[in-house]
Design an enzyme around this catalytic site. Structure first.
Site, PDB file in Angstrom:
ATOM      1  N   ALA A 136    -101.704  -8.024 -50.764  1.00 44.70           N
ATOM      2  CA  ALA A 136    -102.339  -7.366 -51.912  1.00 44.70           C
ATOM      3  C   ALA A 136    -101.796  -5.938 -52.032  1.00 44.70           C
ATOM      4  CB  ALA A 136    -103.861  -7.425 -51.795  1.00 44.70           C
ATOM      5  N   SER A 137    -102.664  -4.945 -52.177  1.00 48.71           N
ATOM      6  CA  SER A 137    -102.188  -3.579 -52.487  1.00 48.71           C
ATOM      7  C   SER A 137    -101.486  -2.867 -51.333  1.00 48.71           C
ATOM      8  CB  SER A 137    -103.345  -2.722 -52.979  1.00 48.71           C
ATOM      9  OG  SER A 137    -103.675  -3.101 -54.296  1.00 48.71           O
ATOM     10  N   VAL A 138    -101.531  -3.420 -50.122  1.00 44.27           N
ATOM     11  CA  VAL A 138    -100.728  -2.844 -49.036  1.00 44.27           C
ATOM     12  C   VAL A 138     -99.244  -2.948 -49.413  1.00 44.27           C
ATOM     13  CG1 VAL A 138    -100.126  -3.089 -46.570  1.00 44.27           C
ATOM     14  CG2 VAL A 138    -102.514  -3.191 -47.289  1.00 44.27           C
ATOM     15  N   LYS A 185     -98.004  -1.863 -52.072  1.00 42.55           N
ATOM     16  CA  LYS A 185     -97.594  -0.691 -52.867  1.00 42.55           C
ATOM     17  C   LYS A 185     -96.657   0.241 -52.106  1.00 42.55           C
ATOM     18  CE  LYS A 185    -101.276  -0.465 -56.323  1.00 42.55           C
ATOM     19  NZ  LYS A 185    -102.027  -1.704 -56.136  1.00 42.55           N
TER      20      LYS A 185
END
Length: 361
Positions: free
Chosen positions: A66-68, A70
């Site tokens: 998921a957003s890790v 980014k």
């Protein structure tokens, strides 16, 4: 499977107690790895990777980050900046001439100060849900519907998945290569991260060994189900082709390699990393504590922390790097839990690691 660097270490006993308790009481299922000076100090895998085949989680299980993700997208931009192919001050409309918003820079996207509206709301409103959207569709929807900006560039910080999806499109545009291939060539291969990739499971399915499927509890069927089976989570299907704000899959050991590389100049120079781990000044001269793909935090006990959480139906992930103390928590789960609860678990792990009093979530 539990690994301990030092059997007599009281912290390991407390971590065992924490994870066995939350597994029992909250159906926690996941992988955890804690590093001290780069060496695995504690590692544990609890629960199932695949309910259908009854495959258990192991240290080799592959999780959606998921957003890790980014931080990897930001690193792609940093690499291109060092290659002289773009500048953080470049405006987004210089890459995409029809882009309907002026004065938004690459750096605004990196640090969430762009003011761009959320693409998920846009797609929820206008998108044909029988189609799987890609990054190009985000650009086209912004151009077509021109939703209002939330604020002017650099006026304030507001977390934006739209910004990071656009950064992936900028990487593709500037490097003239698919985003997934660029990360593979410039990050994953150089760091020998053999089990890490940009993976859109529904848009371009493939067979991945030891893949950890993400589950959520359905009160209707009183069982854990894939988010695909939940009508409220239908966006996991129609937004599955989007990259940059999420969509990277990885393992504990590959994330260990990533953590170690960020102490070196293997990917980019030290000065580039220092900038990535620094707060930014907003228009009113206040500081925003989000760098390039990392949240920033500092206190007396932990020293400077660069960290990021990730959340997508079926998954919660967290990577916390205590860069002055050289300790790291890698936390990957594949059963949907409340975000606040996950933060409490990670906080408890941190307190145990730093020998502080902790609360059982």
């Amino acid at each position: 499977m539990t690994l301990r660097a030092n059997v007599s270490d009281e912290r390991c006993r407390r971590l065992d107690e924490l994870f066995s308790t939350i597994a029992e009481q909250n159906n926690w299922s996941g992988n955890i790895l804690i590093l001290e000076e780069g060496k695995p100090f504690y590692q544990n895998s609890i629960g199932m990777a695949n309910l259908e085949t009854a495959e258990r989680l192991s240290p080799h299980s592959v999780f959606e980050l998921a957003s890790v993700s980014k931080a990897f997208t930001a690193m792609g931009i940093m690499i291109l900046q060092e290659q002289g192919k773009l500048d953080y001050a470049d405006k987004v409309d210089s890459f995409f001439p029809d882009f309907p918003y002026a004065d938004i820079s690459v750096e605004n996207l990196l640090v969430h100060t762009s003011g761009l509206p959320d693409y998920m709301e846009l797609f929820s409103q206008y998108w044909d849900k029988s189609q799987i959207a890609t990054n190009q569709d985000i650009l086209e929807q912004l151009i077509k519907h021109r939703p209002n900006v939330l604020f002017l560039p650099n006026e304030k910080y507001e977390y934006s998945n739209t910004g990071y999806a656009l950064l992936a499109s900028i990487v593709e545009h500037v490097a003239d290569t698919p985003f997934a291939d660029f990360l593979q060539q410039h990050i994953f291969q150089p760091l020998d991260m053999q089990h890490t990739k940009v993976y859109n499971r529904r848009y371009s399915p493939e067979s991945i060994q030891h893949y950890a499927y993400g589950y959520l509890y359905s009160s209707q069927s009183e069982a854990f189900v894939l988010p695909d089976e939940s009508s409220e989570q239908d966006f996991v299907i129609y937004l599955d082709g989007i990259q940059g704000d999420g969509a990277i899959s990885s393992t504990l050991d590959d994330l260990r390699k990533w953590d170690r590389a960020l102490y070196t100049e293997k990917l980019v120079k030290k000065a580039t990393l220092e900038r990535a781990f620094s707060p930014v000044k907003l228009a009113d001269n206040s500081l925003s504590h989000y760098g390039y793909g990392w949240r920033l935090h500092e206190d007396q006990v932990t020293g400077k922390v660069v960290h990021h959480g990730g959340s997508w139906p079926g998954y919660r992930s967290w990577l916390r790097r205590y860069i002055q103390k050289d300790k790291t928590i890698i936390y990957l789960t594949n059963v949907d839990q409340e975000r606040e609860w996950t933060e409490k678990v990670v906080e408890a792990v941190e307190n145990i690691l730093f020998e502080q009093p902790y609360v059982m979530p």
